[in-house]
Write a protein that holds these residues in place. Structure first.
Motif, PDB file in Angstrom:
ATOM      1  N   ALA A  75      46.408  35.087  30.469  1.00 62.00           N
ATOM      2  CA  ALA A  75      45.595  33.675  30.486  1.00 62.00           C
ATOM      3  C   ALA A  75      46.068  32.902  31.485  1.00 62.00           C
ATOM      4  O   ALA A  75      45.143  32.050  32.035  1.00 62.00           O
ATOM      5  N   ASP A  76      47.194  32.663  31.930  1.00 60.46           N
ATOM      6  CA  ASP A  76      47.808  31.820  32.988  1.00 60.46           C
ATOM      7  C   ASP A  76      47.691  32.231  34.526  1.00 60.46           C
ATOM      8  O   ASP A  76      48.553  31.693  35.142  1.00 60.46           O
ATOM      9  N   CYS A  77      47.057  33.660  34.416  1.00 63.37           N
ATOM     10  CA  CYS A  77      47.321  34.080  35.705  1.00 63.37           C
ATOM     11  C   CYS A  77      46.132  34.103  36.783  1.00 63.37           C
ATOM     12  O   CYS A  77      45.152  34.175  36.125  1.00 63.37           O
ATOM     13  N   GLY A  78      46.573  33.900  37.932  1.00 62.12           N
ATOM     14  CA  GLY A  78      45.492  33.737  38.996  1.00 62.12           C
ATOM     15  C   GLY A  78      45.526  34.849  39.756  1.00 62.12           C
ATOM     16  O   GLY A  78      44.444  35.182  40.661  1.00 62.12           O
ATOM     17  N   LEU A  79      46.190  35.864  39.408  1.00 63.44           N
ATOM     18  CA  LEU A  79      46.078  37.340  40.069  1.00 63.44           C
ATOM     19  C   LEU A  79      46.541  38.364  38.959  1.00 63.44           C
ATOM     20  O   LEU A  79      47.551  38.467  38.809  1.00 63.44           O
ATOM     21  N   VAL A  80      45.576  39.242  38.874  1.00 69.15           N
ATOM     22  CA  VAL A  80      45.981  40.434  37.798  1.00 69.15           C
ATOM     23  C   VAL A  80      45.657  41.759  38.495  1.00 69.15           C
ATOM     24  O   VAL A  80      44.401  41.774  39.077  1.00 69.15           O
ATOM     25  N   ILE A  81      46.695  42.661  38.639  1.00 62.56           N
ATOM     26  CA  ILE A  81      46.567  43.811  39.009  1.00 62.56           C
ATOM     27  C   ILE A  81      46.674  44.792  38.214  1.00 62.56           C
ATOM     28  O   ILE A  81      47.742  44.836  37.412  1.00 62.56           O
ATOM     29  N   GLY A  82      45.751  45.809  38.009  1.00 57.27           N
ATOM     30  CA  GLY A  82      46.066  46.925  36.935  1.00 57.27           C
ATOM     31  C   GLY A  82      46.266  48.092  37.503  1.00 57.27           C
ATOM     32  O   GLY A  82      45.768  48.848  38.505  1.00 57.27           O
ATOM     33  N   ALA A  83      47.550  48.890  36.869  1.00 58.45           N
ATOM     34  CA  ALA A  83      47.908  50.268  37.694  1.00 58.45           C
ATOM     35  C   ALA A  83      47.123  51.305  36.829  1.00 58.45           C
ATOM     36  O   ALA A  83      47.135  51.388  35.431  1.00 58.45           O
ATOM     37  N   SER A  84      46.563  51.963  37.770  1.00 59.11           N
ATOM     38  CA  SER A  84      45.766  53.099  36.860  1.00 59.11           C
ATOM     39  C   SER A  84      45.666  54.418  37.890  1.00 59.11           C
ATOM     40  O   SER A  84      45.508  54.461  39.212  1.00 59.11           O
ATOM     41  N   ALA A  85      45.932  55.443  37.114  1.00 61.15           N
ATOM     42  CA  ALA A  85      45.821  56.868  37.689  1.00 61.15           C
ATOM     43  C   ALA A  85      44.732  57.447  37.895  1.00 61.15           C
ATOM     44  O   ALA A  85      44.432  58.239  38.764  1.00 61.15           O
TER      45      ALA A  85
END
Ligand code: SAH
Length: 256
Positions: A75-85
Motif C-alpha cells: 500500500a505504501d509502495c511507489g514501485l512494485v516488482i514481482g519475481a516470476s519464473a
C-alpha cells in the motif's frame, strides 16, 4: 566504501508454506544488506524452523511485518516488482535481475519499493502479478526454471547489493522524476474509482468483464502515475460522476 542503504526496499514473501524458506530468505537478505521483510499470510509464522534457518538474521524475522494481502503489503509502495519464473497470459513489462536491481536502487531514494515473491507451489497469482509495475525473471534452465524460493531471493538480493555498491551512474540519476510516484494504495483507489465510472457510463459490464480492467491496470502500471497526475485523473473522474448525477462540476479539480 559506503555500505548500501536499502532501507526503502522491502522483500515481500506471499503465502509461504515452508517456514524454513522464510528463515533462509531472511538470511540471504541480511547477507546482501537488506533488512525489511514483509510476509503475506504465511502458513506458519512465527516459527522455530524459520529461526533455525535464519541463523544470525533472526532480527529480520523479529521485525518482519505480517499482512493479510499483497495489496496491504504494498500500500505504501511507489514501485512494485514481482519475481516470476513463468510468463503469464497477459504479458507484463519484464526486467532482467540486473535491470530490476538498478531500478530498485535508483528509485529507492524517492519511493518505497517492494520485491515480491510467490508461493512455493504455484508462485504469484495473476491478481498479485497485476499489482506489480514490472515482473522480473531469473534466466534459468528452460526445462526447469523454477528456483527454490530462498534461492530466488538470494539471486535478486545479490544483484541489488551489486547495484547498490556500484558508483552512481549520472545518466540514470538525470532520469529522476520531479514527483514521487503514486503509492499502491493510491493506485488501488484510482482503479476502484475508474471501474465505478466505467460501469456508470456503461463502458464496462462487470458481468462480462473480459480482461478490460486487467488491461487498464497494465496500461497505467506501464506509465507509472505520479502523485500529481493521480490528483488530475481522480479529479476528472469525480467531475464525470458529478455530471452523471446532474450536479455542477467542481472547478479547479486539476491542480496545475
Ligand atoms: N512453481 C512456481 C514457482 C514457485 S518458486 C511457478 O511456476 O510459479 C517460488 C517463488 O520463487 C516464485 O513465485 C518466484 O517469486 C520465485 N522464483 C523462482 N524461480 C524464479 C525465476 N526463475 N525467476 C524469478 N523468480 C523466481
Amino acid at each position: 566504501m559506503t555500505y548500501p542503504d536499502c532501507n526503502n526496499i522491502s522483500v515481500v514473501l506471499t503465502h509461504t508454506s515452508h517456514p524454513g524458506n522464510i528463515g533462509a530468505s531472511a538470511r540471504a537478505m541480511k547477507n546482501m544488506g537488506l533488512s525489511r521483510l514483509a510476509l503475506v499470510s504465511p502458513k506458519e509464522f512465527p516459527s522455530g524452523v524459520a529461526v533455525g534457518r535464519a541463523a544470525s538474521a533472526v532480527d529480520l524475522l523479529d521485525q518482519a511485518q505480517v499482512f493479510g494481502s499483497l495489496k496491504e503489503a504494498v500500500a505504501d509502495c511507489g514501485l512494485v516488482i514481482g519475481a516470476s519464473a513463468r510468463s503469464r497470459r497477459i504479458t507484463w513489462p519484464l526486467l532482467s535481475p540486473v535491470e530490476c536491481a538498478r531500478l530498485l536502487v535508483r528509485e529507492s531514494g524517492r519511493n518505497r519499493a517492494a520485491l515480491v515473491f510467490g508461493r512455493e507451489d504455484t508462485g504469484l497469482s495473476n491478481e498479485e502479478l497485476q499489482l506489480c509495475h514490472y515482473h522480473v525473471q531469473i534466466p534459468a534452465n528452460p526445462d526447469y526454471p523454477s528456483l527454490n524460493l530462498a534461492a530466488a531471493v538470494m539471486v535478486l538480493c545479490y544483484e541489488l547489493h551489486q547495484a547498490a555498491l556500484a558508483p552512481d551512474n549520472p545518466e540514470e540519476l538525470e532520469r529522476d522524476w520531479d514527483q514521487p510516484m503514486a503509492t499502491g494504495a493510491d493506485v488501488e483507489r484510482f482503479h476502484e474509482h475508474l471501474e465505478r465510472v466505467l460501469i456508470a457510463v456503461e463502458f464496462h459490464d462487470p458481468r462480462h468483464p473480459r480482461q478490460l480492467m486487467q488491461r487498464i491496470r497494465r496500461l497505467f502500471g506501464r506509465i507509472r502515475i505520479d502523485v500529481m497526475e493521480m490528483n488530475i485523473l481522480r479529479g476528472m473522474l469525480t467531475n464525470i460522476e458529478r455530471k452523471l448525477d446532474g450536479k455542477p462540476a467542481s472547478r479547479n479539480k486539476a491542480r496545475k
